[in-house]
Design a protein around this motif. Structure first.
Motif, PDB file in Angstrom:
ATOM      1  N   ASP A 106      19.325  48.424  22.946  1.00 53.37           N
ATOM      2  CA  ASP A 106      20.349  47.609  22.221  1.00 53.37           C
ATOM      3  C   ASP A 106      20.092  46.521  21.431  1.00 53.37           C
ATOM      4  O   ASP A 106      19.552  45.492  22.041  1.00 53.37           O
ATOM      5  N   LYS A 107      19.960  46.735  20.075  1.00 57.26           N
ATOM      6  CA  LYS A 107      19.420  45.873  19.104  1.00 57.26           C
ATOM      7  C   LYS A 107      20.207  44.447  19.328  1.00 57.26           C
ATOM      8  O   LYS A 107      19.743  43.415  18.924  1.00 57.26           O
ATOM      9  N   LYS A 108      21.563  44.423  19.791  1.00 63.17           N
ATOM     10  CA  LYS A 108      22.166  43.060  19.798  1.00 63.17           C
ATOM     11  C   LYS A 108      21.706  42.427  21.020  1.00 63.17           C
ATOM     12  O   LYS A 108      22.066  40.970  21.044  1.00 63.17           O
ATOM     13  N   ASN A 109      21.523  42.971  21.923  1.00 63.49           N
ATOM     14  CA  ASN A 109      21.266  42.317  23.358  1.00 63.49           C
ATOM     15  C   ASN A 109      19.802  42.615  23.713  1.00 63.49           C
ATOM     16  O   ASN A 109      19.557  42.454  24.818  1.00 63.49           O
ATOM     17  N   VAL A 110      18.988  42.670  22.793  1.00 59.79           N
ATOM     18  CA  VAL A 110      17.516  43.299  23.173  1.00 59.79           C
ATOM     19  C   VAL A 110      16.754  42.198  24.155  1.00 59.79           C
ATOM     20  O   VAL A 110      16.266  42.187  25.075  1.00 59.79           O
ATOM     21  N   LEU A 111      17.131  40.792  23.784  1.00 63.50           N
ATOM     22  CA  LEU A 111      16.438  39.835  24.438  1.00 63.50           C
ATOM     23  C   LEU A 111      16.768  39.583  25.870  1.00 63.50           C
ATOM     24  O   LEU A 111      16.223  39.563  27.075  1.00 63.50           O
ATOM     25  N   VAL A 112      18.323  39.800  25.946  1.00 60.04           N
ATOM     26  CA  VAL A 112      18.838  39.807  27.462  1.00 60.04           C
ATOM     27  C   VAL A 112      18.399  40.875  28.093  1.00 60.04           C
ATOM     28  O   VAL A 112      18.076  41.023  29.421  1.00 60.04           O
ATOM     29  N   ASP A 113      18.295  42.179  27.542  1.00 57.93           N
ATOM     30  CA  ASP A 113      17.772  43.329  28.321  1.00 57.93           C
ATOM     31  C   ASP A 113      16.477  43.326  28.605  1.00 57.93           C
ATOM     32  O   ASP A 113      15.966  43.445  29.967  1.00 57.93           O
ATOM     33  N   VAL A 114      15.545  42.576  27.820  1.00 57.51           N
ATOM     34  CA  VAL A 114      14.291  42.237  28.189  1.00 57.51           C
ATOM     35  C   VAL A 114      14.008  41.263  29.320  1.00 57.51           C
ATOM     36  O   VAL A 114      13.173  41.622  30.357  1.00 57.51           O
ATOM     37  N   VAL A 115      14.790  40.187  29.385  1.00 56.05           N
ATOM     38  CA  VAL A 115      14.781  39.444  30.469  1.00 56.05           C
ATOM     39  C   VAL A 115      15.214  39.745  31.789  1.00 56.05           C
ATOM     40  O   VAL A 115      14.636  39.715  32.807  1.00 56.05           O
ATOM     41  N   LYS A 116      16.413  40.773  31.526  1.00 55.41           N
ATOM     42  CA  LYS A 116      16.810  41.375  33.015  1.00 55.41           C
ATOM     43  C   LYS A 116      15.770  42.324  33.354  1.00 55.41           C
ATOM     44  O   LYS A 116      15.437  42.455  34.754  1.00 55.41           O
ATOM     45  N   CYS A 117      15.045  43.069  32.601  1.00 53.63           N
ATOM     46  CA  CYS A 117      13.938  44.134  32.929  1.00 53.63           C
ATOM     47  C   CYS A 117      12.815  43.180  33.541  1.00 53.63           C
ATOM     48  O   CYS A 117      12.419  43.742  34.844  1.00 53.63           O
ATOM     49  N   ALA A 118      12.573  42.158  33.113  1.00 54.77           N
ATOM     50  CA  ALA A 118      11.350  41.262  33.756  1.00 54.77           C
ATOM     51  C   ALA A 118      11.904  40.839  35.175  1.00 54.77           C
ATOM     52  O   ALA A 118      11.047  40.962  36.043  1.00 54.77           O
ATOM     53  N   VAL A 119      13.078  40.517  35.232  1.00 61.44           N
ATOM     54  CA  VAL A 119      13.451  39.818  36.441  1.00 61.44           C
ATOM     55  C   VAL A 119      13.786  40.878  37.604  1.00 61.44           C
ATOM     56  O   VAL A 119      13.202  40.649  38.802  1.00 61.44           O
ATOM     57  N   ASP A 120      14.286  41.939  37.024  1.00 60.59           N
ATOM     58  CA  ASP A 120      14.003  43.306  38.170  1.00 60.59           C
ATOM     59  C   ASP A 120      12.660  43.692  38.566  1.00 60.59           C
ATOM     60  O   ASP A 120      12.445  43.787  39.763  1.00 60.59           O
ATOM     61  N   ASN A 121      11.824  43.523  37.496  1.00 64.29           N
ATOM     62  CA  ASN A 121      10.260  43.718  38.004  1.00 64.29           C
ATOM     63  C   ASN A 121       9.986  42.697  39.055  1.00 64.29           C
ATOM     64  O   ASN A 121       9.312  42.986  40.093  1.00 64.29           O
ATOM     65  N   MET A 122      10.103  41.368  38.768  1.00 66.59           N
ATOM     66  CA  MET A 122       9.855  40.313  39.588  1.00 66.59           C
ATOM     67  C   MET A 122      10.405  40.341  41.070  1.00 66.59           C
ATOM     68  O   MET A 122       9.744  40.316  42.131  1.00 66.59           O
ATOM     69  N   GLU A 123      11.726  40.755  40.990  1.00 65.43           N
ATOM     70  CA  GLU A 123      12.396  40.876  42.439  1.00 65.43           C
ATOM     71  C   GLU A 123      11.674  42.100  43.223  1.00 65.43           C
ATOM     72  O   GLU A 123      11.537  41.909  44.391  1.00 65.43           O
ATOM     73  N   LEU A 124      11.453  43.260  42.494  1.00 67.08           N
ATOM     74  CA  LEU A 124      10.975  44.373  43.269  1.00 67.08           C
ATOM     75  C   LEU A 124       9.587  44.069  43.664  1.00 67.08           C
ATOM     76  O   LEU A 124       8.988  44.421  44.892  1.00 67.08           O
ATOM     77  N   THR A 125       8.625  43.495  42.929  1.00 60.14           N
ATOM     78  CA  THR A 125       7.401  43.104  43.222  1.00 60.14           C
ATOM     79  C   THR A 125       7.290  42.024  44.537  1.00 60.14           C
ATOM     80  O   THR A 125       6.628  42.117  45.385  1.00 60.14           O
ATOM     81  N   VAL A 126       8.023  41.011  44.426  1.00 56.59           N
ATOM     82  CA  VAL A 126       8.286  39.820  45.434  1.00 56.59           C
ATOM     83  C   VAL A 126       8.588  40.572  46.766  1.00 56.59           C
ATOM     84  O   VAL A 126       8.141  40.390  47.811  1.00 56.59           O
ATOM     85  N   GLN A 127       9.572  41.639  46.744  1.00 54.61           N
ATOM     86  CA  GLN A 127       9.956  42.385  47.933  1.00 54.61           C
ATOM     87  C   GLN A 127       8.722  42.806  48.713  1.00 54.61           C
ATOM     88  O   GLN A 127       8.536  43.218  49.996  1.00 54.61           O
ATOM     89  N   ASN A 128       7.834  43.500  47.695  1.00 52.98           N
ATOM     90  CA  ASN A 128       6.574  44.514  48.232  1.00 52.98           C
ATOM     91  C   ASN A 128       5.309  43.419  48.304  1.00 52.98           C
ATOM     92  O   ASN A 128       4.231  44.228  48.434  1.00 52.98           O
ATOM     93  N   THR A 129       5.336  42.336  48.237  1.00 47.08           N
ATOM     94  CA  THR A 129       4.121  41.740  48.254  1.00 47.08           C
ATOM     95  C   THR A 129       4.055  40.497  49.199  1.00 47.08           C
ATOM     96  O   THR A 129       4.960  39.875  49.558  1.00 47.08           O
ATOM     97  N   SER A 130       3.005  40.747  50.148  1.00 45.99           N
ATOM     98  CA  SER A 130       2.716  39.442  51.170  1.00 45.99           C
ATOM     99  C   SER A 130       2.038  38.360  50.804  1.00 45.99           C
ATOM    100  O   SER A 130       0.883  38.563  50.019  1.00 45.99           O
ATOM    101  N   ILE A 131       2.430  37.438  50.994  1.00 50.13           N
ATOM    102  CA  ILE A 131       1.689  36.089  50.652  1.00 50.13           C
ATOM    103  C   ILE A 131       0.241  36.085  51.213  1.00 50.13           C
ATOM    104  O   ILE A 131      -0.689  35.625  50.781  1.00 50.13           O
ATOM    105  N   ASP A 132       0.078  36.943  52.601  1.00 50.63           N
ATOM    106  CA  ASP A 132      -1.232  36.973  52.876  1.00 50.63           C
ATOM    107  C   ASP A 132      -2.238  37.493  52.193  1.00 50.63           C
ATOM    108  O   ASP A 132      -3.513  37.441  52.080  1.00 50.63           O
ATOM    109  N   THR A 133      -1.512  38.586  51.407  1.00 47.02           N
ATOM    110  CA  THR A 133      -2.624  39.200  50.455  1.00 47.02           C
ATOM    111  C   THR A 133      -3.016  38.225  49.389  1.00 47.02           C
ATOM    112  O   THR A 133      -4.355  38.442  49.071  1.00 47.02           O
TER     113      THR A 133
END
Length: 293
Positions: A106-133
């Motif tokens: 979506d050209k009109k909302n590309v910035l919002v879409d990119v940020v949402k995608c990055a946030v989703d990536n971060m949430e997924l990674t945090v769930q699967n990452t141990s601080i011990d690692t």
């Protein structure tokens, strides 16, 4: 049942199972068959498109999707679009991704879409990452005599960032971003007291395997930052970090690998040592002298 942000990536995998548990009318069966047979294009279809192609009403489609747990067609389409992007990002050439993704960005909302995608990536990674690692990797870097950092092509930005910050705190850090013989020549003297930090995501360069095999043969520790635990590179790792890299465009998103690198660097920097402070001060002194900001 409604899907929250953390469940959306796996929503499609559960659709078939939900459908199997339903007693379907003739109309619902037509809709179900279409969804299961055309999942690769659902992300760019409107409810009207589906209604015309299946031969049912818009209302029938929306009612059926609500039975599956979606709030409406809008949520269903967003999830299918995200699934399409994930598939393209992990299996296609950059040129192929560009041709496909431009259809539903979506050209009109590309910035919002990119940020949402990055946030989703971060949430997924945090769930699967141990601080011990993370702590283990920081400790490995601190204790290793020589630190070799590798990443190639688009992923090179991760290696460059880690290298330029790590040299402030630790000596004998080497970075290689060229996928050629120089990568192997640089690490030919690697020993059991050293470590390799490799960033690699689909599609994995062949030279990665030679680098990791050489490191293991000489007893060096191996740190791998990749996309999933089933990555073909994961079997070489003493320390494995997985990062979600789904992007909206024709390339991977490296926001999460950068965040993981920053977390490692913060732990390295906090490890008390007068030499680290002196080293950082000395580097800053010369950079300031030559206005290298």
């Amino acid at each position: 049942m409604k899907y929250n942000a953390r469940e959306r990536c796996g929503a499609m995998e559960s659709i078939a199972k939900k459908i199997q548990g339903l007693t379907l009318s003739k109309t619902e069966k037509k809709i179900a068959d279409y969804i299961l047979e055309n999942e690769d294009v659902l992300g760019i279809k409107t409810a009207t498109d589906l209604a015309l192609e299946i031969g049912v009403s818009d209302t029938s489609i929306i009612r059926f999707l609500r039975t599956l747990g979606f709030s409406g067609y809008g949520e269903f389409k967003r999830i299918m679009s995200k699934r399409m992007l994930q598939q393209y990002n992990t299996s296609m050439l950059s040129s192929e991704k560009y041709i496909k993704t431009r259809e539903f960005v979506d050209k009109k909302n590309v910035l919002v879409d990119v940020v949402k995608c990055a946030v989703d990536n971060m949430e997924l990674t945090v769930q699967n990452t141990s601080i011990d690692t993370i702590r283990g990797i920081a400790d490995c870097l601190i204790k290793s005599k020589r630190k070799y950092i590798f990443a190639f092509r688009g992923t090179a930005c991760c290696a460059d960032y880690m290298y330029r910050k790590l040299i402030y705190f630790l000596p004998d850090v080497f970075c290689c971003e060229s996928a050629d013989s120089s990568a192997l020549e640089r690490m030919v003297d690697i020993t059991a007291g050293d470590c390799v930090l490799l960033y690699s995501f689909p599609r994995y360069s062949e030279i990665n395997y030679s680098i990791l095999e050489l490191a293991k043969e000489h007893g060096a520790k191996v740190i791998v930052v990749t996309d999933k635990v089933t990555s073909p590179l994961a079997v070489y790792a003493d320390y494995l970090l997985t990062a979600a890299i789904n992007g909206l465009g024709f390339t991977n998103s490296y926001v999460v690998p950068m965040c993981l690198s920053e977390a490692i660097l913060l732990l390295v920097s906090k490890h008390g040592s007068k030499n680290k402070n002196n080293r950082a001060t000395k580097i800053d002194e010369y950079l300031d002298k030559h206005s290298l900001y």
